[in-house]
Design an enzyme around this catalytic site. Sequence first.
Site, mmCIF file in Angstrom:
data_model
loop_
_atom_site.group_PDB
_atom_site.id
_atom_site.type_symbol
_atom_site.label_atom_id
_atom_site.label_comp_id
_atom_site.label_asym_id
_atom_site.label_seq_id
_atom_site.Cartn_x
_atom_site.Cartn_y
_atom_site.Cartn_z
ATOM 1 N N ASP A 45 -1.336 -36.884 5.395
ATOM 2 C CA ASP A 45 -2.163 -38.209 5.707
ATOM 3 C C ASP A 45 -3.283 -37.445 6.657
ATOM 4 O OD1 ASP A 45 -0.917 -37.490 8.197
ATOM 5 O OD2 ASP A 45 0.100 -39.688 8.728
ATOM 6 N N ASP A 50 4.658 -39.106 8.425
ATOM 7 C CA ASP A 50 5.413 -39.385 9.374
ATOM 8 C C ASP A 50 5.401 -41.236 9.571
ATOM 9 O OD1 ASP A 50 3.032 -40.636 9.879
ATOM 10 O OD2 ASP A 50 2.254 -39.703 12.054
ATOM 11 N N ASP A 107 5.207 -43.696 3.911
ATOM 12 C CA ASP A 107 5.569 -42.258 3.762
ATOM 13 C C ASP A 107 7.256 -42.055 3.283
ATOM 14 O OD1 ASP A 107 3.091 -41.677 4.093
ATOM 15 O OD2 ASP A 107 3.226 -41.375 6.433
ATOM 16 N N ASN A 128 20.840 0.703 -16.495
ATOM 17 C CA ASN A 128 22.163 2.351 -16.865
ATOM 18 C C ASN A 128 23.574 1.293 -17.743
ATOM 19 O OD1 ASN A 128 21.289 3.727 -15.253
ATOM 20 N ND2 ASN A 128 21.843 2.838 -13.003
#
Length: 653
Positions: free
Chosen positions: A311, A567, A571, A635
């Site tokens: 925001d 916040d 959101d 290996n």
Amino acid sequence: MGARDALSHLASSSSGLSTAEASKRLLQYGPNTIHTHQFTVFSLLLGQFKNPILILLTVAAIASGLLGDAGNASVIGGILVLSVTLSLVTEFRAEKASADLQKRTTHRATVIRDGQPQQLDVTKLVPGDIVRLSLGAVIPADLRLISTDGFECDESIITGESMPVEKAAESDDVAANCALMGTVVRAGSATGLVIRTGGQTEFGAIAQGLSKRIPETDFQMGLRKFSVFLLRLALGMCVVVIGASAILHHNLIDAVLFALALAVGMTPQLLPAVVSTALALGSRQLAKDGVLVKRLASIEDLGDMDVLITDKTGTLTLGAVAFNSAVAFGKANPVALGLLATDVDYANAAKSTVGMNPLDAALWGSSQGKAAFDSKAKKLGSLAFDHNRRIASALVETDGLCLLVSKGSPEEVISRCIGVTEAQTSQLSALYQAGRRVIAVATREMPQGTISVTATDESGLTLQGFLAFTDPIKPEVQKSLEALANLGIEVKIATGDSAEVAATVCKLVGLSVGKVLTGTQIDNLTDAQLATAAAEASVFARVSPEQKARILRALRSDGKAVGFLGDGVNDAIALHDADVGISVDSATDVAKDAADIVLLEKDLGVLATGVRQGRRVFQNTMKYVLMGTAGDFGNMVSAAIGGVILPFLPMAP
């Protein structure tokens, strides 16, 4: 039991408890907390064996023992014990650190103490406290509602029902006149009496038996798939070696032990311990930098971030909103009308702005607001602001008139007005171009005797003026944006403000303003079209909570790792849907609960530091994976080929 009886039963009043009485009750009832972050050594130990590599080691050790090779079984068992022990110790420390960090993320509530509203940590609430609730608040305890104004709660965490539930203080239904801890205010406002706290609440009773299942991050999923791939490869190699040995008439017991040795040698045995150690060390360093990690696994996602959606207020700007000026279109004072449309008790608001949203607090706290306050005005009813209407209204009696006063987003208010002139809209554009946050104020005269108001009454309004607010740009924000750009992170702005204001602020901080998408335009796009448009856009204006989540999903569908910094209550959905949800310590409770990471300071510079640390953790982990796997794989494949083509086994277990 009604609200009045509950007040009497708890020896409280509408003025709340005294500080001394609250302290006594805190000792009696204990802090208002619920410990949901629970883990045990045994549960962590069992969790270690979900890793395919450790499963392979366990099978190899057991098979060696059953085949009589005590030495091989002991060596593999030793490796297994070392890996599990190291990983267990590290993960226990990490879980404990995570629990301690979460305790640092505090929730606050507006409480009446000693007759005055105060912001207190919710852990200090006691039965008998009076709490004020507004849009976006998480109910801090079980409450008996004393007064309500268009009050609705999302009780899905308790009941599983997704639709908000309407509440009314005067209702005879106990469920309707109570608000339960952990539920979220979705509309309106209310005042409630705390009747139960902590483990005595409905949520507390449920939480005692809860164990949160944390979803896998992309990095965890990748490691798990990689481990499964190695496991399948090792098992396939075992089958080939044992089959070839049977065809060549080698000793099958030796061949099985040789195959097990190949399988063990191919796997990075300490991978679980390395991952846990890297995450734990990373979380401690991030905590020193002001970044609290609620989920350790989200550290890699933070480092993997390609796009950050954030925001504007408090991120690019200081978040210190101040009332600037008023533009009047009639005889009425827009400031006085703006105060009347605030969803508060006028007498209390004139004394304290605690618990108000930033714009209302700025208006009531300004010298113009104090001078314009009409102490004789009487509120008859109100409609609280919500994120769909974007308007708040109040029915007031003033100067012998019954007046509906509405304020909110200029576009929404103007759409409900009649007789708006071109000069008025030009004035609005000028304020936007100056980077001002603007609230429009409008009125409508109502018939005498009207005692309530509904959303349908918010029509046929007369525009009375604009209220302009300023929010200064952060001084170091340009450096922070440059730091994120250097990390390869694209910053996009999603805001409830107008496109003009958002674009102006972006230009002031040096952020490139490309394509701008509005909420209305987003609604007209299909998901496929939005994916293309969102990738090109840098600003999303006048967007709703659902639209923010849609934008996130669209960007993620394009293969991008998306972080979201927010916040507010609007959101929460986006924070949950992002690859990594980021909030701040001063955020609303529901936003902090939805986030994976909490910043102690809303600063993009702090976030850039967190991204660098997340990438360091990821790199350290991948160094071990690539180094160990590359050497061991070569290996073991060479030894396996030798075991097939040679008349003897080239390597003993």
